[in-house]
Scaffold this active site. Structure first.
Site, PDB file in Angstrom:
ATOM      1  CB  SER A 142      19.010  32.570  13.300  1.00  0.00           C
ATOM      2  OG  SER A 142      18.890  33.830  13.862  1.00  0.00           O
ATOM      3  CG  HIS A 163      16.484  30.981  18.072  1.00  0.00           C
ATOM      4  ND1 HIS A 163      15.613  30.481  17.135  1.00  0.00           N
ATOM      5  CD2 HIS A 163      16.943  32.150  17.561  1.00  0.00           C
ATOM      6  CE1 HIS A 163      15.554  31.313  16.118  1.00  0.00           C
ATOM      7  NE2 HIS A 163      16.348  32.328  16.357  1.00  0.00           N
ATOM      8  CD  GLU A 175      13.344  27.334  17.456  1.00  0.00           C
ATOM      9  OE1 GLU A 175      13.233  26.248  16.884  1.00  0.00           O
ATOM     10  OE2 GLU A 175      13.817  28.337  16.884  1.00  0.00           O
ATOM     11  CG  ASN A 213      14.919  31.239  11.986  1.00  0.00           C
ATOM     12  OD1 ASN A 213      13.981  31.974  11.731  1.00  0.00           O
ATOM     13  ND2 ASN A 213      15.820  31.530  12.887  1.00  0.00           N
TER      14      ASN A 213
HETATM   15  P1  NAD Z   1      22.573  42.972  14.719  1.00  0.00           P
HETATM   16  O1  NAD Z   1      23.318  43.158  13.452  1.00  0.00           O
HETATM   17  O2  NAD Z   1      21.430  43.879  15.056  1.00  0.00           O
HETATM   18  O3  NAD Z   1      23.583  43.028  15.987  1.00  0.00           O
HETATM   19  C1  NAD Z   1      24.774  42.315  16.064  1.00  0.00           C
HETATM   20  C2  NAD Z   1      25.683  43.055  17.039  1.00  0.00           C
HETATM   21  O4  NAD Z   1      26.828  42.236  17.285  1.00  0.00           O
HETATM   22  C3  NAD Z   1      26.194  44.397  16.484  1.00  0.00           C
HETATM   23  O5  NAD Z   1      25.924  45.450  17.411  1.00  0.00           O
HETATM   24  C4  NAD Z   1      27.700  44.157  16.342  1.00  0.00           C
HETATM   25  O6  NAD Z   1      28.480  45.337  16.590  1.00  0.00           O
HETATM   26  C5  NAD Z   1      27.917  43.099  17.416  1.00  0.00           C
HETATM   27  N1  NAD Z   1      29.162  42.355  17.245  1.00  0.00           N
HETATM   28  C6  NAD Z   1      29.733  41.895  16.103  1.00  0.00           C
HETATM   29  N2  NAD Z   1      30.892  41.264  16.392  1.00  0.00           N
HETATM   30  C7  NAD Z   1      31.044  41.317  17.738  1.00  0.00           C
HETATM   31  C8  NAD Z   1      32.047  40.854  18.636  1.00  0.00           C
HETATM   32  N3  NAD Z   1      33.118  40.205  18.186  1.00  0.00           N
HETATM   33  N4  NAD Z   1      31.886  41.092  19.950  1.00  0.00           N
HETATM   34  C9  NAD Z   1      30.803  41.770  20.409  1.00  0.00           C
HETATM   35  N5  NAD Z   1      29.826  42.239  19.609  1.00  0.00           N
HETATM   36  C10 NAD Z   1      29.939  42.008  18.290  1.00  0.00           C
HETATM   37  O7  NAD Z   1      22.097  41.431  14.703  1.00  0.00           O
HETATM   38  P2  NAD Z   1      20.849  40.769  15.488  1.00  0.00           P
HETATM   39  O8  NAD Z   1      19.664  40.775  14.594  1.00  0.00           O
HETATM   40  O9  NAD Z   1      20.767  41.337  16.856  1.00  0.00           O
HETATM   41  O10 NAD Z   1      21.348  39.235  15.544  1.00  0.00           O
HETATM   42  C11 NAD Z   1      22.224  38.786  16.555  1.00  0.00           C
HETATM   43  C12 NAD Z   1      22.111  37.286  16.680  1.00  0.00           C
HETATM   44  O11 NAD Z   1      20.758  36.938  17.014  1.00  0.00           O
HETATM   45  C13 NAD Z   1      22.447  36.502  15.409  1.00  0.00           C
HETATM   46  O12 NAD Z   1      23.062  35.295  15.767  1.00  0.00           O
HETATM   47  C14 NAD Z   1      21.079  36.269  14.797  1.00  0.00           C
HETATM   48  O13 NAD Z   1      21.054  35.142  13.966  1.00  0.00           O
HETATM   49  C15 NAD Z   1      20.270  36.017  16.055  1.00  0.00           C
HETATM   50  N6  NAD Z   1      18.822  36.230  15.919  1.00  0.00           N
HETATM   51  C16 NAD Z   1      18.340  37.240  15.164  1.00  0.00           C
HETATM   52  C17 NAD Z   1      16.962  37.429  15.054  1.00  0.00           C
HETATM   53  C18 NAD Z   1      16.392  38.548  14.240  1.00  0.00           C
HETATM   54  O14 NAD Z   1      15.184  38.547  13.971  1.00  0.00           O
HETATM   55  N7  NAD Z   1      17.183  39.528  13.855  1.00  0.00           N
HETATM   56  C19 NAD Z   1      16.079  36.565  15.727  1.00  0.00           C
HETATM   57  C20 NAD Z   1      16.613  35.549  16.519  1.00  0.00           C
HETATM   58  C21 NAD Z   1      17.995  35.382  16.610  1.00  0.00           C
END
Ligand code: NAD
Length: 314
Positions: A142, A163, A175, A213
């Site tokens: 993000s 993104h 994005e 963001n």
């Molecule tokens: P989340 O907490 O729901 O999921 C993250 C997952 O990553 C978890 O299941 C965790 O077990 C896993 N993980 C952690 N370390 C790991 C590793 N070493 N190897 C494999 N898996 C691993 O988080 P999310 O909301 O899905 O966010 C994930 C990414 O997407 C982040 O970079 C976040 O910034 C980005 N993002 C989030 C959103 C949002 O609205 N939540 C929107 C766009 C982008």
């Protein structure tokens, strides 16, 4: 199948026919992280006919992700966006894994793990020895610099920011962010892939938090300051922004959907990356994250989702 198939606007870009010829074809995708974003990416990729391998460190996360994908596809069936047969075929294309070796045939790996730079760096270090030399790598970060993440891999020219927005099956935008070294065939291949997934792209430069963001998360942070300073309650702030600014969701409901840990980490990246005090994270946001009140994903954030309807926590 009609999965939000509006023609995707592929940003005009000065690519030559020769470069287009070199564009790698993407048929097999690896997704690192099976959280809310990872499962959404696997969902849309499988429905678009791609073979998908979803990887997580936690097997429970993989089980939960498969159940979520099935449930979300049922909602699309109920809304006549896809058929039962589409769901069956798509689920059969999603494989799960806990070891990087499962990515050896991938044409693209999309990293969607926790928003912490050291976690993402260790993933890139671990995964790259298992990939084909032609495999592209995209990060769904993000906010973290694509150029810096790319430098942690053995192929910065094949590294790009992709993104997606949350929830991925519903939101139209992706994005696309080039790092300093990203080459033209990689950029074009990601544009083509985004269109195949039914998404519209917006190209952002590699500045902290990119476009969405950079604008959205400071607004959420300001809403948290408004609670912190007693300007209004959670319900008042969300109602004010829904009805007063015509936003489909209030900023605090949205923060709970995004995840308060993700919101905090975006603010920290903006604060550090742009060195401007206007991006300081609100202490109340920090406190919620320290309490483990991360929003919907933990059942409690600015609202308590154990209650029906969800009850404001302030
Ligand atoms: P989340 O907490 O729901 O999921 C993250 C997952 O990553 C978890 O299941 C965790 O077990 C896993 N993980 C952690 N370390 C790991 C590793 N070493 N190897 C494999 N898996 C691993 O988080 P999310 O909301 O899905 O966010 C994930 C990414 O997407 C982040 O970079 C976040 O910034 C980005 N993002 C989030 C959103 C949002 O609205 N939540 C929107 C766009 C982008």
């Amino acid at each position: 199948m009609n999965l939000e198939r509006e023609p995707a606007v592929v940003a005009a870009h000065a690519g030559t026919a020769n470069m287009a010829n070199e564009m790698p074809e993407i048929a097999t995708v690896g997704v690192v992280g099976a959280g809310q974003m990872g499962n959404g990416i696997a969902h849309v990729a499988a429905l678009a006919g791609l073979e998908v391998t979803m990887l997580d460190v936690k097997t429970e996360a993989l089980e939960k992700a498969m159940a979520t994908i099935g449930h979300n596809m049922d909602r699309q069936i109920a809304r006549k966006i896809i058929t039962e047969a589409d769901k069956k075929a798509a689920l059969a294309r999603i494989h799960t894994a806990t070891g990087y070796d499962a990515f050896r045939e991938c044409d693209l790996v999309i990293e969607a793990a926790t928003e912490k730079e050291e976690i993402k760096r260790s993933i890139f270090k671990g995964v790259t020895p298992h990939l084909k030399p032609t495999c592209l790598i995209a990060s769904n970060t993000s906010s973290i610099s694509i150029t810096r993440l790319a430098a942690a891999t053995d192929r910065p020219e094949k590294f790009i920011g992709m993104h997606f927005m949350n929830p991925v099956p519903v939101m139209k935008l992706v994005e696309v962010i080039r790092g300093i070294a990203t080459d033209e065939p990689t950029f074009q291949a990601i544009q083509v892939l985004a269109a195949r997934l039914g998404k519209t792209t917006a190209v952002a430069e590699d500045f902290p938090a990119f476009i969405v963001n950079r604008i959205l998360v400071p607004m959420i942070n300001e809403a948290v300051y408004a609670i912190y300073e007693g300007v209004g309650s959670v319900a008042a702030i969300d109602t004010a922004m829904r009805l007063g600014a015509n936003h489909p969701m209030g900023p605090l409901e949205l923060a709970d959907l995004v995840g308060l840990d993700t919101c905090l980490s975006v603010m920290q990246v903006l604060h550090e990356g742009l060195a401007d005090s206007k991006y300081r994270p609100c202490p109340l946001l920090v406190k919620y994250v320290e309490a483990g009140w991360l929003g919907r994903k933990t059942g409690r954030g600015f609202y308590d989702y154990f209650q029906t309807p969800p009850r404001p926590t302030r």
